[in-house]
Design an enzyme around this catalytic site. Sequence first.
Site, PDB file in Angstrom:
ATOM      1  N   SER A  19      19.902   1.367  -0.705  1.00 13.36           N
ATOM      2  CA  SER A  19      19.189   2.629  -0.515  1.00 13.36           C
ATOM      3  C   SER A  19      17.920   2.296   0.261  1.00 13.36           C
ATOM      4  O   SER A  19      17.491   1.134   0.299  1.00 13.36           O
ATOM      5  CB  SER A  19      18.866   3.279  -1.869  1.00 13.36           C
ATOM      6  N   GLU A  21      13.823   3.513   1.407  1.00 10.81           N
ATOM      7  CA  GLU A  21      12.660   4.361   1.132  1.00 10.81           C
ATOM      8  C   GLU A  21      11.887   4.621   2.419  1.00 10.81           C
ATOM      9  O   GLU A  21      11.638   3.700   3.196  1.00 10.81           O
ATOM     10  CB  GLU A  21      11.746   3.675   0.106  1.00 10.81           C
ATOM     11  N   TYR A  53       5.934  10.335  -2.230  1.00  7.39           N
ATOM     12  CA  TYR A  53       5.025  11.445  -2.504  1.00  7.39           C
ATOM     13  C   TYR A  53       3.637  10.836  -2.449  1.00  7.39           C
ATOM     14  O   TYR A  53       3.336   9.931  -3.251  1.00  7.39           O
ATOM     15  CB  TYR A  53       5.341  11.935  -3.919  1.00  7.39           C
ATOM     16  N   ALA A  55      -0.207   9.565  -2.614  1.00  6.71           N
ATOM     17  CA  ALA A  55      -1.091   9.419  -3.770  1.00  6.71           C
ATOM     18  C   ALA A  55      -1.818  10.738  -4.020  1.00  6.71           C
ATOM     19  O   ALA A  55      -2.292  11.386  -3.084  1.00  6.71           O
ATOM     20  CB  ALA A  55      -2.083   8.298  -3.522  1.00  6.71           C
ATOM     21  N   ASP A 113      -0.643   6.990  -8.973  1.00  6.89           N
ATOM     22  CA  ASP A 113      -1.894   6.248  -9.131  1.00  6.89           C
ATOM     23  C   ASP A 113      -3.023   7.203  -9.518  1.00  6.89           C
ATOM     24  O   ASP A 113      -2.962   8.386  -9.230  1.00  6.89           O
ATOM     25  CB  ASP A 113      -2.230   5.513  -7.826  1.00  6.89           C
ATOM     26  N   TYR A 152       8.529  -3.060 -13.115  1.00  4.77           N
ATOM     27  CA  TYR A 152       7.563  -4.034 -12.586  1.00  4.77           C
ATOM     28  C   TYR A 152       7.870  -5.438 -13.099  1.00  4.77           C
ATOM     29  O   TYR A 152       7.390  -5.826 -14.173  1.00  4.77           O
ATOM     30  CB  TYR A 152       6.139  -3.609 -12.987  1.00  4.77           C
ATOM     31  N   GLN A 183       9.132  -2.709  -8.223  1.00  2.62           N
ATOM     32  CA  GLN A 183       8.072  -3.020  -7.267  1.00  2.62           C
ATOM     33  C   GLN A 183       8.564  -4.200  -6.439  1.00  2.62           C
ATOM     34  O   GLN A 183       9.393  -4.992  -6.920  1.00  2.62           O
ATOM     35  CB  GLN A 183       6.809  -3.385  -8.062  1.00  2.62           C
ATOM     36  N   PHE A 223      -2.162  -5.288  -0.385  1.00  2.20           N
ATOM     37  CA  PHE A 223      -1.472  -4.325  -1.241  1.00  2.20           C
ATOM     38  C   PHE A 223      -0.871  -5.036  -2.460  1.00  2.20           C
ATOM     39  O   PHE A 223      -0.969  -4.555  -3.588  1.00  2.20           O
ATOM     40  CB  PHE A 223      -0.392  -3.588  -0.435  1.00  2.20           C
ATOM     41  N   HIS A 273      17.299  -1.915  -2.881  1.00  6.95           N
ATOM     42  CA  HIS A 273      16.505  -0.791  -2.366  1.00  6.95           C
ATOM     43  C   HIS A 273      15.514  -1.378  -1.358  1.00  6.95           C
ATOM     44  O   HIS A 273      14.760  -2.294  -1.703  1.00  6.95           O
ATOM     45  CB  HIS A 273      15.747  -0.134  -3.519  1.00  6.95           C
TER      46      HIS A 273
HETATM   47  P1  FAD Z   1       4.568   4.313 -15.544  1.00  3.05           P
HETATM   48  O1  FAD Z   1       5.970   3.857 -15.549  1.00  3.05           O
HETATM   49  O2  FAD Z   1       4.210   5.547 -16.330  1.00  3.05           O
HETATM   50  O3  FAD Z   1       3.616   3.164 -15.992  1.00  3.05           O
HETATM   51  C1  FAD Z   1       3.717   1.859 -15.407  1.00  3.05           C
HETATM   52  C2  FAD Z   1       3.130   0.851 -16.370  1.00  3.05           C
HETATM   53  O4  FAD Z   1       1.741   0.980 -16.445  1.00  3.05           O
HETATM   54  C3  FAD Z   1       3.654   1.073 -17.751  1.00  3.05           C
HETATM   55  O5  FAD Z   1       4.647   0.151 -17.989  1.00  3.05           O
HETATM   56  C4  FAD Z   1       2.493   0.987 -18.671  1.00  3.05           C
HETATM   57  O6  FAD Z   1       2.604  -0.201 -19.421  1.00  3.05           O
HETATM   58  C5  FAD Z   1       1.304   0.916 -17.777  1.00  3.05           C
HETATM   59  N1  FAD Z   1       0.428   2.049 -18.006  1.00  3.05           N
HETATM   60  C6  FAD Z   1       0.587   3.277 -17.499  1.00  3.05           C
HETATM   61  N2  FAD Z   1      -0.409   4.075 -17.869  1.00  3.05           N
HETATM   62  C7  FAD Z   1      -1.206   3.317 -18.650  1.00  3.05           C
HETATM   63  C8  FAD Z   1      -2.397   3.560 -19.335  1.00  3.05           C
HETATM   64  N3  FAD Z   1      -2.974   4.774 -19.297  1.00  3.05           N
HETATM   65  N4  FAD Z   1      -2.955   2.547 -20.039  1.00  3.05           N
HETATM   66  C9  FAD Z   1      -2.365   1.318 -20.077  1.00  3.05           C
HETATM   67  N5  FAD Z   1      -1.229   1.022 -19.427  1.00  3.05           N
HETATM   68  C10 FAD Z   1      -0.658   2.013 -18.730  1.00  3.05           C
HETATM   69  N6  FAD Z   1       3.181   6.191  -6.117  1.00  3.05           N
HETATM   70  C11 FAD Z   1       2.988   7.381  -5.503  1.00  3.05           C
HETATM   71  O7  FAD Z   1       1.877   7.944  -5.576  1.00  3.05           O
HETATM   72  N7  FAD Z   1       3.980   8.007  -4.795  1.00  3.05           N
HETATM   73  C12 FAD Z   1       5.210   7.477  -4.693  1.00  3.05           C
HETATM   74  O8  FAD Z   1       6.097   8.053  -4.041  1.00  3.05           O
HETATM   75  C13 FAD Z   1       5.472   6.212  -5.338  1.00  3.05           C
HETATM   76  N8  FAD Z   1       6.698   5.638  -5.292  1.00  3.05           N
HETATM   77  C14 FAD Z   1       6.927   4.471  -5.984  1.00  3.05           C
HETATM   78  C15 FAD Z   1       8.221   3.945  -6.002  1.00  3.05           C
HETATM   79  C16 FAD Z   1       8.495   2.769  -6.695  1.00  3.05           C
HETATM   80  C17 FAD Z   1       9.910   2.221  -6.710  1.00  3.05           C
HETATM   81  C18 FAD Z   1       7.439   2.085  -7.384  1.00  3.05           C
HETATM   82  C19 FAD Z   1       7.722   0.790  -8.097  1.00  3.05           C
HETATM   83  C20 FAD Z   1       6.153   2.607  -7.371  1.00  3.05           C
HETATM   84  C21 FAD Z   1       5.880   3.807  -6.698  1.00  3.05           C
HETATM   85  N9  FAD Z   1       4.613   4.390  -6.701  1.00  3.05           N
HETATM   86  C22 FAD Z   1       4.400   5.597  -6.060  1.00  3.05           C
HETATM   87  C23 FAD Z   1       3.500   3.713  -7.357  1.00  3.05           C
HETATM   88  C24 FAD Z   1       3.245   4.229  -8.801  1.00  3.05           C
HETATM   89  O9  FAD Z   1       2.900   5.583  -8.770  1.00  3.05           O
HETATM   90  C25 FAD Z   1       2.116   3.413  -9.386  1.00  3.05           C
HETATM   91  O10 FAD Z   1       2.504   2.079  -9.598  1.00  3.05           O
HETATM   92  C26 FAD Z   1       1.479   3.988 -10.633  1.00  3.05           C
HETATM   93  O11 FAD Z   1       0.278   3.286 -10.897  1.00  3.05           O
HETATM   94  C27 FAD Z   1       2.336   3.918 -11.869  1.00  3.05           C
HETATM   95  O12 FAD Z   1       3.335   4.861 -11.840  1.00  3.05           O
HETATM   96  P2  FAD Z   1       4.689   4.580 -12.669  1.00  3.05           P
HETATM   97  O13 FAD Z   1       5.572   5.727 -12.611  1.00  3.05           O
HETATM   98  O14 FAD Z   1       5.209   3.270 -12.299  1.00  3.05           O
HETATM   99  O15 FAD Z   1       4.002   4.539 -14.112  1.00  3.05           O
END
Ligand code: FAD
Length: 303
Positions: A19, A21, A53, A55, A113, A152, A183, A223, A273
Amino acid sequence: MLSENRPSRKQNSALPKVSFEFFPPKNDIMEKGLWSSIERLAPISPTFVSVTYGAGGTTRERTHATVERLLDETPLVPAAHLTCVGAPRGEVDEIVANYWQMGVRNIVALRGDPQGGMGTAYAPEPGAYVNAADLVSGISRIADFDISVSAYPEKHPESATIDADIDMLQAKVDAGAHRAITQFFFDNDVYFRYLDRVQARGLDIPIIPGILPIVHFGRMSSFAEKCGTSVPTWLAERFDGLDDDPETRQLIAVAVAAEQVIDLLDRGVDTFHFYTMNKADMVYAICRLLGLGRGSVEAAAQG
Ligand code: FAD
């Protein structure tokens, strides 16, 4: 310990699945670049192509427009990324319902983020989905989407431990996620150790390795530092002194990513991916090495 019972590449003779991105373009020039990349990569027949999408939800309209055009003008399956940031639940739900009506069936659900940027503390906005697991639940309630989430292998920078990270993955799976995309990483052993830990928890969704062919080594490194991906010394050495030599850098980037993917393939991984950065050349070359996109050669050979 690495598991020793993974199928070898010879046993695993089916072609790998891939796939891609992309990110939504900011202007007309970027738009042309994106669509020429999509055209070039379409014959590889990816399982889906995902559109990020921005930030803070900043690309909402552009993500939507790109997904819509993919649906209208290509045979590709689009997956729309969506985050919890920048909009309350009601608005996110409307976006999701609208995607379903358009015919979108795949969503990549993320927390996103913090509004203050990577590295600042995350606090859910009032009325918003609080994290990715909460978002996955919300999406699952709206319709029967195919939902991907993040994973991750080197832990998310906000996580205290890998186990805390896997707790969040577990919560996302319990909420309805179907697969995770990692990641980017460069050390395959780290990925396999992560898989072993995830499997030891009884989680059996596919954890698809996210592969980043390196477009700019310097930008990738800064990054990587922010998102917790380690950059091995051997990798830095391969790009050392090539700042003014983009052709050699690109050849090396393809070789590095191909080496990584072929090692994963040899160790039983059959789905990848690619973070394309909207550029087709390197990903196309790697997919050709994997045996993908050769339909026209085979058709010609069959007469
Ligand atoms: P989650 O899965 O909710 O959390 C990730 C980890 O962070 C968790 O395992 C948890 O242990 C820890 N964590 C989360 N919140 C907290 C907290 N409050 N306190 C302590 N620990 C915490 N970003 C974008 O903006 N747009 C995108 O399109 C985008 N695409 C992505 C695609 C992929 C495949 C990946 C890997 C990342 C992408 N990101 C994107 C980045 C992602 O939004 C960031 O890494 C963000 O910081 C965490 O989102 P998540 O869904 O991974 O979080």
